[in-house]
Design an enzyme around this catalytic site. Sequence first.
Site, PDB file in Angstrom:
ATOM      1  CG  HIS A 108      -4.695   0.314  -8.287  1.00 36.55           C
ATOM      2  ND1 HIS A 108      -5.682   0.544  -7.935  1.00 36.55           N
ATOM      3  CD2 HIS A 108      -3.867   0.867  -7.000  1.00 36.55           C
ATOM      4  CE1 HIS A 108      -6.141   1.486  -6.725  1.00 36.55           C
ATOM      5  NE2 HIS A 108      -4.933   1.506  -6.737  1.00 36.55           N
ATOM      6  CG  HIS A 129      -2.081   0.647   1.514  1.00 38.61           C
ATOM      7  ND1 HIS A 129      -2.810   1.223   0.354  1.00 38.61           N
ATOM      8  CD2 HIS A 129      -3.318   1.068   2.340  1.00 38.61           C
ATOM      9  CE1 HIS A 129      -3.754   2.351   0.906  1.00 38.61           C
ATOM     10  NE2 HIS A 129      -3.318   2.123   1.401  1.00 38.61           N
ATOM     11  CG  ASP A 174       2.759   5.013  -3.642  1.00 41.45           C
ATOM     12  OD1 ASP A 174       2.640   5.332  -3.091  1.00 41.45           O
ATOM     13  OD2 ASP A 174       2.389   3.362  -3.217  1.00 41.45           O
TER      14      ASP A 174
HETATM   15  N1  CMC Z   1       4.556  -5.925 -10.471  1.00 41.57           N
HETATM   16  C1  CMC Z   1       4.621  -7.370 -11.129  1.00 41.57           C
HETATM   17  N2  CMC Z   1       3.521  -8.458 -11.252  1.00 41.57           N
HETATM   18  C2  CMC Z   1       2.375  -7.705 -10.952  1.00 41.57           C
HETATM   19  C3  CMC Z   1       2.301  -6.839  -9.949  1.00 41.57           C
HETATM   20  C4  CMC Z   1       4.197  -5.555  -9.757  1.00 41.57           C
HETATM   21  N3  CMC Z   1       4.046  -4.609  -9.597  1.00 41.57           N
HETATM   22  N4  CMC Z   1       0.922  -5.723  -9.513  1.00 41.57           N
HETATM   23  C5  CMC Z   1       0.209  -6.983 -10.226  1.00 41.57           C
HETATM   24  N5  CMC Z   1       1.332  -8.072 -10.698  1.00 41.57           N
HETATM   25  C6  CMC Z   1       0.560  -9.065 -11.455  1.00 41.57           C
HETATM   26  C7  CMC Z   1       0.598 -10.186 -10.044  1.00 41.57           C
HETATM   27  O1  CMC Z   1       1.517 -11.079 -10.345  1.00 41.57           O
HETATM   28  C8  CMC Z   1      -0.535 -11.356 -11.020  1.00 41.57           C
HETATM   29  O2  CMC Z   1      -0.026 -12.087 -12.042  1.00 41.57           O
HETATM   30  P1  CMC Z   1      -0.897 -13.154 -12.126  1.00 41.57           P
HETATM   31  O3  CMC Z   1      -2.369 -12.967 -12.344  1.00 41.57           O
HETATM   32  O4  CMC Z   1       0.344 -13.801 -13.454  1.00 41.57           O
HETATM   33  O5  CMC Z   1      -0.406 -13.601 -10.786  1.00 41.57           O
HETATM   34  C9  CMC Z   1      -0.864 -10.019 -11.359  1.00 41.57           C
HETATM   35  O6  CMC Z   1      -0.946  -9.075 -11.762  1.00 41.57           O
HETATM   36  C10 CMC Z   1      -2.329  -9.901 -10.676  1.00 41.57           C
HETATM   37  O7  CMC Z   1      -1.513  -9.931  -9.221  1.00 41.57           O
HETATM   38  P2  CMC Z   1      -2.223  -9.548  -7.790  1.00 41.57           P
HETATM   39  O8  CMC Z   1      -1.063  -9.318  -6.800  1.00 41.57           O
HETATM   40  O9  CMC Z   1      -3.696 -10.569  -7.704  1.00 41.57           O
HETATM   41  O10 CMC Z   1      -2.937  -7.694  -7.424  1.00 41.57           O
HETATM   42  P3  CMC Z   1      -3.242  -7.579  -6.439  1.00 41.57           P
HETATM   43  O11 CMC Z   1      -4.834  -6.214  -7.014  1.00 41.57           O
HETATM   44  O12 CMC Z   1      -4.001  -8.339  -5.218  1.00 41.57           O
HETATM   45  O13 CMC Z   1      -2.732  -6.350  -6.129  1.00 41.57           O
HETATM   46  C11 CMC Z   1      -1.297  -4.364  -5.460  1.00 41.57           C
HETATM   47  C12 CMC Z   1      -2.426  -4.886  -6.097  1.00 41.57           C
HETATM   48  C13 CMC Z   1      -1.041  -2.774  -5.476  1.00 41.57           C
HETATM   49  C14 CMC Z   1      -1.143  -5.072  -4.109  1.00 41.57           C
HETATM   50  C15 CMC Z   1       0.069  -5.353  -6.697  1.00 41.57           C
HETATM   51  O14 CMC Z   1      -0.065  -4.661  -7.879  1.00 41.57           O
HETATM   52  C16 CMC Z   1       1.467  -5.282  -5.843  1.00 41.57           C
HETATM   53  O15 CMC Z   1       2.055  -5.579  -5.001  1.00 41.57           O
HETATM   54  N6  CMC Z   1       2.199  -4.206  -6.742  1.00 41.57           N
HETATM   55  C17 CMC Z   1       3.645  -3.282  -5.961  1.00 41.57           C
HETATM   56  C18 CMC Z   1       2.919  -2.794  -4.947  1.00 41.57           C
HETATM   57  C19 CMC Z   1       2.586  -1.296  -5.289  1.00 41.57           C
HETATM   58  O16 CMC Z   1       2.985  -0.285  -6.019  1.00 41.57           O
HETATM   59  N7  CMC Z   1       1.728  -0.898  -4.585  1.00 41.57           N
HETATM   60  C20 CMC Z   1       1.017   0.029  -4.128  1.00 41.57           C
HETATM   61  C21 CMC Z   1      -0.194   0.422  -4.915  1.00 41.57           C
HETATM   62  S1  CMC Z   1      -1.117   2.063  -5.323  1.00 41.57           S
HETATM   63  C22 CMC Z   1      -1.314   3.094  -3.520  1.00 41.57           C
HETATM   64  C23 CMC Z   1      -1.675   2.264  -1.987  1.00 41.57           C
HETATM   65  O17 CMC Z   1      -2.758   1.709  -2.465  1.00 41.57           O
HETATM   66  O18 CMC Z   1      -1.256   2.592  -1.035  1.00 41.57           O
END
Ligand code: CMC
Length: 470
Positions: free
Chosen positions: A350, A311, A406
């Site tokens: 996201h 987050h 971010d």
């Molecule tokens: N890099 C590489 N692959 C990714 C990323 C990433 N940053 N984010 C998602 N994916 C892939 C993930 O591996 C998955 O692939 P597969 O379907 O093949 O397993 C697919 O995309 C869906 O990902 P998810 O983890 O199920 O998505 P989510 O909605 O649960 O998570 C998230 C959202 C923001 C936690 C995630 O994208 C992430 O961990 N991003 C990196 C951390 C980040 O930048 N966080 C800030 C978010 S925005 C500001 C805030 O909210 O604070």
Amino acid sequence: MDQLHKKTQHITKLILKASKAAREETRGDGGYASSGGAVKWPVECTVGPGLEGAIACESKVGYVNGVKGALIYRGYDVFDLCAYSTFEEVSYLLLYGKLPTPSQFEIFKKKLAQHRNVSDTLRLLMSFPVENMNPMAALRMGAHFLRREFSTIDQDDHKPDSGDFIGSDEDSIAMETVPKGSKRAIYEFKRKKQRERERDDGTYNPATGYGPCYSLIAGTSCLAAAIKRVREGHLPIEPRMDLSHAANLLYMMTGKEPSPEEERIMDVALILHADHGMNASTFASMVVASTLSDMYFSVGAGIAALNGPLHGGANEQVVKMLEEIGKKERVKAWFDEAMKEKKKIMGFGHRVYKAYDPRARILLPLAEFFGGKNDEIAHMFEIATLLEKQVVGKLGKEKKIFPNVDFYSGMLYQSLGIPAEMFTSIFAVSRVSGWTARVMEYLENNRIFRPRAIYTGTFDEKYKPLRNRK
Ligand code: CMC
């Protein structure tokens, strides 16, 4: 010409350019989904892990359109708010649902400025080893300590002398931590005197009182600034009542009155982080509020949830990652390795946005423009844009992974003299507006949050005494 931002018209132009590009690129990409009227509960929805798709409540505070990549606060596009408004005005808008009249705005700004005086809370906070604490842990503690002023004043039948207020001695700490029970906490939300004052100045809401919201919006920014100073071995600086929220935050952090450009950039960053749908920290603060705990505990929960790297903590991780990459020639190899190891790239992806995050669209040109004045940040920016190309090239089409808020915010904060370990606290300082606005809205028709889990455990285990277990 925009009088308010006349010294920073060049920044307004960058925002408007980003806005135009966003509108052109996303024209026709999914309209605005709306219930078109009152929701009929119970509502049907498909829920995925992590409550994906779950509908927790109705809200008029803000809206995220993940397909279009749009962010709306109370009906206003965030691009327009960044171009023409200020963080104080946006906070008013989020809390009260409409833009203020000039006189309402003057009262609001004055009240926020008055709540900058947190010296008593600060003295209490400084009695802990803040310089060695995680800044978010210190901020959360500080947010809870802000409650003291209200919890003491609130006791109409026991009005303390001003000397009773707050001190950093152990006796006063012990006295203040005596549990007051749920009745007192409910009173925090519905303070009679506060309501009367708000009725006088036209900011009255029949269901709730806004005092704690002002205290937290203004107070957390002063506490975050003081935490930064103390971590750097300096003493906290007294707030300036004549400065805007953004300028005062920078002033209290650095000891220097910021230039109009620095103030504006901070202001835009604060606007962009102020609210974002039912994100984890907002939901956490609403869950706490729904038990009729109080606003301070709610915001404390928001700060705790925001801290994680998935987050708000991602902004700090982004800068660490860019430093680890180090050279633009290494970007591709680093990214290929990260993909092989199935690493999440910080600052990308996201839950809701399946398009470019509109906040990143604004932060990118600001980081380029402002960070470009500093060689180190310009170098980091170059690495960042190359990494963005790699990530979007590989994951954009297939998985809809784009930069989020971010990715570019950290570089901007760094160029304002804010160290990486304070980034998430700055995010929190801004998001307090959204947390408080959504809590206030939810409390108008409060129902305690209580989802359920699908039990996948066993049912007929036989208890064995400890001595018989191997
Ligand atoms: N890099 C590489 N692959 C990714 C990323 C990433 N940053 N984010 C998602 N994916 C892939 C993930 O591996 C998955 O692939 P597969 O379907 O093949 O397993 C697919 O995309 C869906 O990902 P998810 O983890 O199920 O998505 P989510 O909605 O649960 O998570 C998230 C959202 C923001 C936690 C995630 O994208 C992430 O961990 N991003 C990196 C951390 C980040 O930048 N966080 C800030 C978010 S925005 C500001 C805030 O909210 O604070």
